[in-house]
Design a protein around this motif. Structure first.
Motif, PDB file in Angstrom:
ATOM      1  N   ARG A  42       0.743  -1.301   0.183  1.00  0.00           N
ATOM      2  CA  ARG A  42       0.026  -0.076  -0.016  1.00  0.00           C
ATOM      3  C   ARG A  42       0.974   1.297   0.113  1.00  0.00           C
ATOM      4  O   ARG A  42       0.508   2.349  -0.644  1.00  0.00           O
ATOM      5  CB  ARG A  42      -1.067   0.005   1.277  1.00  0.00           C
ATOM      6  N   GLY A  43       2.106   1.240   0.760  1.00  0.00           N
ATOM      7  CA  GLY A  43       2.897   2.317   0.916  1.00  0.00           C
ATOM      8  C   GLY A  43       3.407   2.651  -0.746  1.00  0.00           C
ATOM      9  O   GLY A  43       3.560   3.739  -0.972  1.00  0.00           O
ATOM     10  N   LEU A  44       3.767   1.778  -1.277  1.00  0.00           N
ATOM     11  CA  LEU A  44       4.493   1.758  -2.539  1.00  0.00           C
ATOM     12  C   LEU A  44       3.287   2.387  -3.707  1.00  0.00           C
ATOM     13  O   LEU A  44       3.834   3.036  -4.366  1.00  0.00           O
ATOM     14  CB  LEU A  44       4.715   0.368  -3.234  1.00  0.00           C
ATOM     15  N   VAL A  45       2.255   1.900  -3.543  1.00  0.00           N
ATOM     16  CA  VAL A  45       1.031   2.543  -4.313  1.00  0.00           C
ATOM     17  C   VAL A  45       1.065   4.149  -4.048  1.00  0.00           C
ATOM     18  O   VAL A  45       1.078   4.948  -5.075  1.00  0.00           O
ATOM     19  CB  VAL A  45      -0.359   1.786  -4.030  1.00  0.00           C
ATOM     20  N   VAL A  46       0.813   4.427  -2.773  1.00  0.00           N
ATOM     21  CA  VAL A  46       0.599   6.012  -2.442  1.00  0.00           C
ATOM     22  C   VAL A  46       2.010   6.838  -2.885  1.00  0.00           C
ATOM     23  O   VAL A  46       2.137   7.692  -3.469  1.00  0.00           O
ATOM     24  CB  VAL A  46       0.103   6.427  -0.973  1.00  0.00           C
ATOM     25  N   ALA A  47       3.206   6.249  -2.788  1.00  0.00           N
ATOM     26  CA  ALA A  47       4.281   6.764  -3.025  1.00  0.00           C
ATOM     27  C   ALA A  47       4.719   6.822  -4.525  1.00  0.00           C
ATOM     28  O   ALA A  47       5.125   8.077  -4.835  1.00  0.00           O
ATOM     29  CB  ALA A  47       5.701   6.251  -2.490  1.00  0.00           C
ATOM     30  N   SER A  48       3.917   5.842  -5.202  1.00  0.00           N
ATOM     31  CA  SER A  48       4.301   6.176  -6.494  1.00  0.00           C
ATOM     32  C   SER A  48       3.265   6.930  -7.111  1.00  0.00           C
ATOM     33  O   SER A  48       3.484   7.334  -8.392  1.00  0.00           O
ATOM     34  CB  SER A  48       4.171   4.544  -7.277  1.00  0.00           C
ATOM     35  N   ARG A  49       2.312   7.175  -6.634  1.00  0.00           N
ATOM     36  CA  ARG A  49       1.078   8.129  -7.145  1.00  0.00           C
ATOM     37  C   ARG A  49       1.684   9.323  -7.445  1.00  0.00           C
ATOM     38  O   ARG A  49       1.115  10.288  -7.823  1.00  0.00           O
ATOM     39  CB  ARG A  49      -0.354   7.777  -6.457  1.00  0.00           C
ATOM     40  N   GLU A  50       2.767   9.864  -6.473  1.00  0.00           N
ATOM     41  CA  GLU A  50       2.984  11.401  -6.400  1.00  0.00           C
ATOM     42  C   GLU A  50       3.825  11.674  -7.421  1.00  0.00           C
ATOM     43  O   GLU A  50       4.913  11.119  -7.676  1.00  0.00           O
ATOM     44  CB  GLU A  50       3.711  11.413  -5.110  1.00  0.00           C
ATOM     45  N   PRO A  51       3.358  12.544  -8.378  1.00  0.00           N
ATOM     46  CA  PRO A  51       4.156  12.764  -9.468  1.00  0.00           C
ATOM     47  C   PRO A  51       5.658  13.672  -9.429  1.00  0.00           C
ATOM     48  O   PRO A  51       6.457  13.405 -10.259  1.00  0.00           O
ATOM     49  CB  PRO A  51       3.082  13.642 -10.483  1.00  0.00           C
ATOM     50  N   SER A  52       5.598  14.520  -8.507  1.00  0.00           N
ATOM     51  CA  SER A  52       6.844  15.055  -8.240  1.00  0.00           C
ATOM     52  C   SER A  52       7.280  14.890  -6.691  1.00  0.00           C
ATOM     53  O   SER A  52       6.919  15.873  -5.631  1.00  0.00           O
ATOM     54  CB  SER A  52       6.689  16.646  -8.417  1.00  0.00           C
ATOM     55  N   PRO A  53       7.524  13.586  -6.168  1.00  0.00           N
ATOM     56  CA  PRO A  53       7.750  13.531  -4.864  1.00  0.00           C
ATOM     57  C   PRO A  53       9.166  14.023  -4.227  1.00  0.00           C
ATOM     58  O   PRO A  53      10.090  14.272  -5.082  1.00  0.00           O
ATOM     59  CB  PRO A  53       7.826  11.945  -4.687  1.00  0.00           C
TER      60      PRO A  53
END
Length: 334
Positions: A42-53
């Motif tokens: 789940r953490g990888l999902v939300v982190a990867s959804r950020e276009p400019s982390p």
């Protein structure tokens, strides 16, 4: 005025250089419970959804990907539970954790801002796609990862096969209009089943399948809406023709609805689905059966459940990630 948003500060608090800790007492990490693949995915999902982390969030994605590739065995199955002393306490399998790992890997392969993360995530996804699970939710989660891959690589055969198999395992809804659902009960993350059918219908060009998924999701939203607010099926679930409990409602239900409605909005262009996403956002801000905010502005953590007495004030990984995921959709609303 727009309500405050939680950001990632509590997720950073819950994470170390191995993964994300599963449980917390209020906002304090309970390290002795260790880590689980479910939450890291789940953490990888939300982190990867950020276009400019920001850098710290990119580091989290690196860490979560390393955890998942360590959890995966040569057959493509995954361990789920890692103790604080870095020992696996289970054998690799294809339960829900396999499905969520595939969701995380597919999302990272499609959306992560770092090229090598995308490449390594896709490699692990392809290996995991050799497996199938008999469990509908595991297959639904894996199918959502496959849909992410297909949206950027439409001719990816392994992802296409996995997605269509997921829709088949979910099954066709019953013909009874009072219960148009594939099973005679609702348990957890129910909207993921409808979402994967929607994705399969859309990406394969199967219009009847798409319509079936949209009808499933419409019904699910309708039965979980009371006087314009969400009242989701509680952790005990709900069986057809049985009494329905009101509590303990879980943030994962709300996040799953937000995900599915955002997908429906993207596929159909119908603004009515955006309004349903807004109801999910509002649930966290207090538009729920208890009239209570379901997250802490002080910590940025999501509360673990909505009880008859109000929020469970513990702020574990699942609830915090459900909060973050839902608020990501809020930022994309028109």
């Amino acid at each position: 005025m727009r309500a405050p948003t939680p950001g990632f500060k509590h997720l950073l608090r819950l994470s170390d250089d191995t993964g994300v800790f599963e449980h917390a007492r209020h906002a304090v990490v309970l390290r002795h419970h260790g880590y689980c693949t479910d939450d890291v995915a789940r953490g990888l999902v939300v982190a990867s959804r950020e276009p400019s982390p920001v850098h710290r969030l990119s580091r989290l994605a690196d860490c979560y990907l390393a955890f998942l590739t360590h959890a995966q065995d040569p057959s493509g199955a995954f361990h789920n539970r890692l103790s604080f002393d870095r020992r696996w306490s289970d054998r690799p399998g294809v339960g829900d954790w396999w499905g969520r790992a595939m969701w995380g890997l597919g999302t990272a392969a499609a959306r992560n801002s770092t090229p090598w993360v995308r490449q390594d995530a896709l490699h692990a996804f392809v290996l995991g796609a050799e497996q199938r699970s008999p469990h509908p939710r595991a297959m639904a989660f894996a199918g959502l990862g496959a849909a992410e891959v297909l949206r950027v690589t439409p001719d990816h055969s392994a992802a296409a096969s996995l997605l269509m198999d997921a829709a088949e395992v979910v099954g066709a809804p019953a013909e009874d209009p009072s219960w148009p659902w594939p099973q005679p009960y609702l348990t957890y993350a129910n909207a993921a089943l409808a979402e994967v059918v929607i994705a399969a219908g859309d990406l394969s060009g199967d219009r009847p399948l798409l319509t079936s998924g949209l009808n499933m999701l419409t019904w699910l939203c309708d039965i979980q809406t009371t006087e314009g607010r969400l009242s989701v099926v509680p952790v005990a679930g709900w069986r057809r023709d049985a009494p329905r409990s009101r509590y303990d409602q879980q943030p994962i239900e709300v996040a799953a609805l937000a995900d599915a409605c955002a997908t429906a909005a993207q596929v159909t262009g119908d603004d009515a689905w955006h309004e349903r996403v807004r109801r999910a956002v509002a649930w966290f801000h207090g538009a729920n059966d208890a009239g209570a905010a379901m997250w802490s502005p002080a910590t940025g953590g999501g509360y673990d459940g909505l009880t008859e007495q109000g929020p469970n004030l513990n702020q574990g990984a699942e609830s915090t990630l459900a909060l973050i995921s839902t608020m990501q959709h809020e930022r994309r609303l028109p």
